[in-house]
Structures are given as C-alpha cells and as structure tokens.
Design a protein around this motif. Sequence first.
Motif, PDB file in Angstrom:
ATOM      1  N   LEU A 137       0.823  -1.214   0.000  1.00  0.00           N
ATOM      2  CA  LEU A 137       0.000   0.000   0.000  1.00  0.00           C
ATOM      3  C   LEU A 137       0.853   1.258   0.000  1.00  0.00           C
ATOM      4  O   LEU A 137       0.517   2.256  -0.657  1.00  0.00           O
ATOM      5  N   SER A 138       1.953   1.241   0.738  1.00  0.00           N
ATOM      6  CA  SER A 138       2.828   2.412   0.790  1.00  0.00           C
ATOM      7  C   SER A 138       3.314   2.786  -0.602  1.00  0.00           C
ATOM      8  O   SER A 138       3.281   3.960  -0.996  1.00  0.00           O
ATOM      9  N   ILE A 139       3.746   1.788  -1.355  1.00  0.00           N
ATOM     10  CA  ILE A 139       4.269   2.046  -2.694  1.00  0.00           C
ATOM     11  C   ILE A 139       3.160   2.446  -3.665  1.00  0.00           C
ATOM     12  O   ILE A 139       3.263   3.463  -4.368  1.00  0.00           O
ATOM     13  N   LEU A 140       2.095   1.659  -3.720  1.00  0.00           N
ATOM     14  CA  LEU A 140       1.038   1.926  -4.694  1.00  0.00           C
ATOM     15  C   LEU A 140       0.315   3.239  -4.416  1.00  0.00           C
ATOM     16  O   LEU A 140      -0.006   3.985  -5.353  1.00  0.00           O
ATOM     17  N   ASN A 141       0.041   3.537  -3.152  1.00  0.00           N
ATOM     18  CA  ASN A 141      -0.659   4.786  -2.842  1.00  0.00           C
ATOM     19  C   ASN A 141       0.170   5.999  -3.235  1.00  0.00           C
ATOM     20  O   ASN A 141      -0.359   6.968  -3.792  1.00  0.00           O
ATOM     21  N   HIS A 142       1.457   5.960  -2.946  1.00  0.00           N
ATOM     22  CA  HIS A 142       2.311   7.101  -3.287  1.00  0.00           C
ATOM     23  C   HIS A 142       2.504   7.225  -4.794  1.00  0.00           C
ATOM     24  O   HIS A 142       2.224   8.262  -5.405  1.00  0.00           O
ATOM     25  N   THR A 324      -2.252  10.795  -1.828  1.00  0.00           N
ATOM     26  CA  THR A 324      -2.519   9.370  -1.706  1.00  0.00           C
ATOM     27  C   THR A 324      -3.766   9.026  -2.501  1.00  0.00           C
ATOM     28  O   THR A 324      -4.565   9.912  -2.830  1.00  0.00           O
ATOM     29  N   CYS A 325      -3.929   7.727  -2.802  1.00  0.00           N
ATOM     30  CA  CYS A 325      -5.090   7.271  -3.570  1.00  0.00           C
ATOM     31  C   CYS A 325      -6.112   6.562  -2.696  1.00  0.00           C
ATOM     32  O   CYS A 325      -7.103   6.037  -3.214  1.00  0.00           O
ATOM     33  N   SER A 326      -5.871   6.486  -1.390  1.00  0.00           N
ATOM     34  CA  SER A 326      -6.773   5.806  -0.448  1.00  0.00           C
ATOM     35  C   SER A 326      -6.994   4.342  -0.812  1.00  0.00           C
ATOM     36  O   SER A 326      -8.074   3.792  -0.602  1.00  0.00           O
ATOM     37  N   MET A 327      -5.969   3.702  -1.367  1.00  0.00           N
ATOM     38  CA  MET A 327      -6.068   2.271  -1.653  1.00  0.00           C
ATOM     39  C   MET A 327      -6.033   1.480  -0.354  1.00  0.00           C
ATOM     40  O   MET A 327      -5.386   1.872   0.618  1.00  0.00           O
TER      41      MET A 327
END
Length: 449
Positions: A137-142, A324-327
């Motif tokens: 999540l840290s990688i994908l959201n950023h 962030t994308c709130s994933m």
Amino acid sequence: MNTADLGLPVDVPSTALFTDQYELTMLQAALKAGTAERRSVFEVFTRRLPDGRRYGVVAGTGRVLDAVENFRFDAGVLGFLRERGIVDEPTLEWLASYRFSGDIWGYPEGEVYFPGSPIMRVEGSFAECVLLETVILSILNHDSAIAAAASRMSSAAGGRPLIEMGARRTHELSAVAASRAAYVGGFASTSDLAAGFRYNIPTVGTSAHAFTLLHDNERDAFQAQVNSLGRNTTLLVDTYDVATAVRTAVEVAGPELGAVRIDSGDLLLVAHRVRQQLDELGARDTKIIVTSDLDEYAIASLAAAPVDAYGVGTQLVTGSGHPTCSMVYKLVARAESADPKAPLVPVAKKSSGGKTSIGGRKWAARRLDEDGIAEAEVVGTGAVPAELADRQLLVELVKGGDVVAREPLDVVRDRHAAARDGLPLSATQLSRGEPVLPTEYVHGRSGSQ
C-alpha cells in the motif's frame, strides 16, 4: 536500462520493516490459532477516486515486485524484533525463513483504474500475504498518486515536454519514486540524478539564480555558462530584468541559444513578450521553458502561450493536492481450513460507515463501445463472461514466489499513454466530475479465473 525493474542488483536493503507492527502480531496470533496457513486472497482497491479525478493510474508495480523480493527477515531485523519483544520466539523462527511463495496478479503498471478495480491480488497463505500489506500500500498509494497528477499535467501540456524537478520538495527517497511515477504518467525527464541512475530516466539541468548572483553581472554569468555547457544551454533570464537578460543572452550565445527559462511573474504575458523579443533578435529556434509552482491548471492556462516545455516541482511530488489514492488491502477470500485443497470462502467487512467491501476473488475487464472506446469497468467473481474474456485486465506478476512480469519503464510509460487514449474524451477534462467510467459488478457466476 532500468536495473531495478529488470531485477538487477541495486543495493536494496531488506524491506521487512516497511510494515506496521500489527501485521506481525496478527501473524503470531494466527500461528498459535492454527489458522496462519489457510489459503487466502487479498485485494488492493480504492472505494473512490480523489475528489474531481476522472481516472486513476497504476504506478509502482515494479517497485512492489522489488519490495516483495527483498522482504527478508535477516539477523539484524530479527534482533530488533526480539529486543523490542514485538513477537515471540516461535514467530521469530517462522520469520527467519520467510520467503513469499504465493502468486500476485495485478493491473499492468501504467494502466488506468476506477473505484472498485482490483488493482492487485495477492494469493498464498494468510501468514505470508498479511505481512505484505503495508509495503504494498505504501508504494502503490504514493506512486499512483504522483502518476495520476503527472498524467493530468501531461494531458494539459498537449504534447509539450514536462520536466520533473520536485526533489527539493519531498523526502529524498520519495523524490526518486516520484520521478519514476512522473515518467510513467508522461513526463519526459527529471532533474533528480538518483532517479536517472536507478531508472534510466533522462536527466536535465543547467543553473539556478545563485549562479547568476555569484558573478559580478549577468553577462559574466551567461558567458561562463555558455563557455562550459555550449550555446545550446538554457539560460535563466528572470534574476533581474527579463528583457535585458534575454537581449544579453542572445548577444552572448548568439541565435543558436538553446533555451531561456522563466521562473517568475505573469508567465502567460512574459512568455509572449520573450517570444517576440527572441524572434526580433533572430533567435527564432530558441525555446522557452517556464517553471514556478505549476500544476495542471496553470499548465492548461498556458496552452495558448509560446511555451515549449514546463518544469514542475511541488505540485507534482505532492500529487497536486491528492498525495494518496486511499487504496486498501483487504482479505476477500480464505480457505475453510489449512488443507491446500480446502475451498475458498468469500469474506468481506460489512460494517456501516462507508467502509464495506465485496467478498470473493475477483476478475476485471474493460468493456468497449462500438468505436473501441472504453465504456465501463466490469468487476466480477466466478466465471468471466465470454464477451469479456479477451478484455481482462489482471496479469500475472508473481508465480510461486518468482517474479514473472518485469518490464522496462518505457514500456510502462507507453502503456499508460495508450490506456488514457482509450478513454472517453471527458477523461482529460480538468473540471470536477465523476469517474469517466462506471464500475459494474457481476455476481453469482460459478467457476473461477
């Protein structure tokens, strides 16, 4: 060549502590309860797009694959966990041999996504999958947030090159990731040398106002830069008076001057005046680059200006207001027992408050209209309808713990451009609006992907 995305050594340390403590305490409790080895399916998705955004951009997948490969509990990490008393000895023994051995499917990097899209699906035992939640999540959201902002800016630029220059406006490691994500979203180059080294992104840069101020006068500064970098360099012309600086720049470099950069003032007005002045001085091929706190709206407002390239910093690396994308990473199915042959049971959070989710291992496909333009994001469980079989979006990324889908970054960048071009024209509008595609859910079909 992109060494990180192609799996070559890049001195990446263990990523095992890029996680939250409760991942490990859940593991400990599950090991004691005998449920840790139950086959499980986790999915990454977002319930909504940031306010006003018409589509999202999947970015960071290559970095996720690196992180999964380097998720190892070495002696130093285990020593830290033991000293802090975070988990007990049986759990530490289990962690010492941890290697992700499951499967990961996901939207290919650069693809667009919408609310409910199963952007990534992680399958394996509960124990090995739950540990990856935070780092994924840290990688994908950023990265997805930066790529979405970059995509909007790239669309607003209308084909004019964009330079990423936000390294001084964020954490030094975030800056490298942001450069990579910006390149996926359509930027042409970066000022960050670490990003250029790690991901083979083209790098650019010449001088700041400090270089002009160092010298006794502007002419001496321009002459020093031209002597060092050649006539094709870019001269910064707004340290003092712009008109005087442009005239001096052409006198020093001649009509072969590569470009001038404007970093302040009314960019629309100044760009028109500078273009007229350059043409009058015979420097018709000299380009104009503008910087100064640009975002997609400012770039769009300069569409009619004689600008050749844009440099963007702060607004890009902060996701242009949406960092962030709130994933989320949710368990959507798990086996009834630890038996490898036990059937999967759909599970989902059903509490009130807008955080419900849909259970079941999902597939996704994009339905096209008769002109080949996307008209809906279709998400379902069970068998895929025959008419959507060749429009499925998820691809295999990791099989049995081995990465199977590394790609050069230029392939990812081209994929995003094609995916965006396949959306309705309203996708590129900057005015507030709903996602450009509706998400349709298909339930109750038998079978599996």
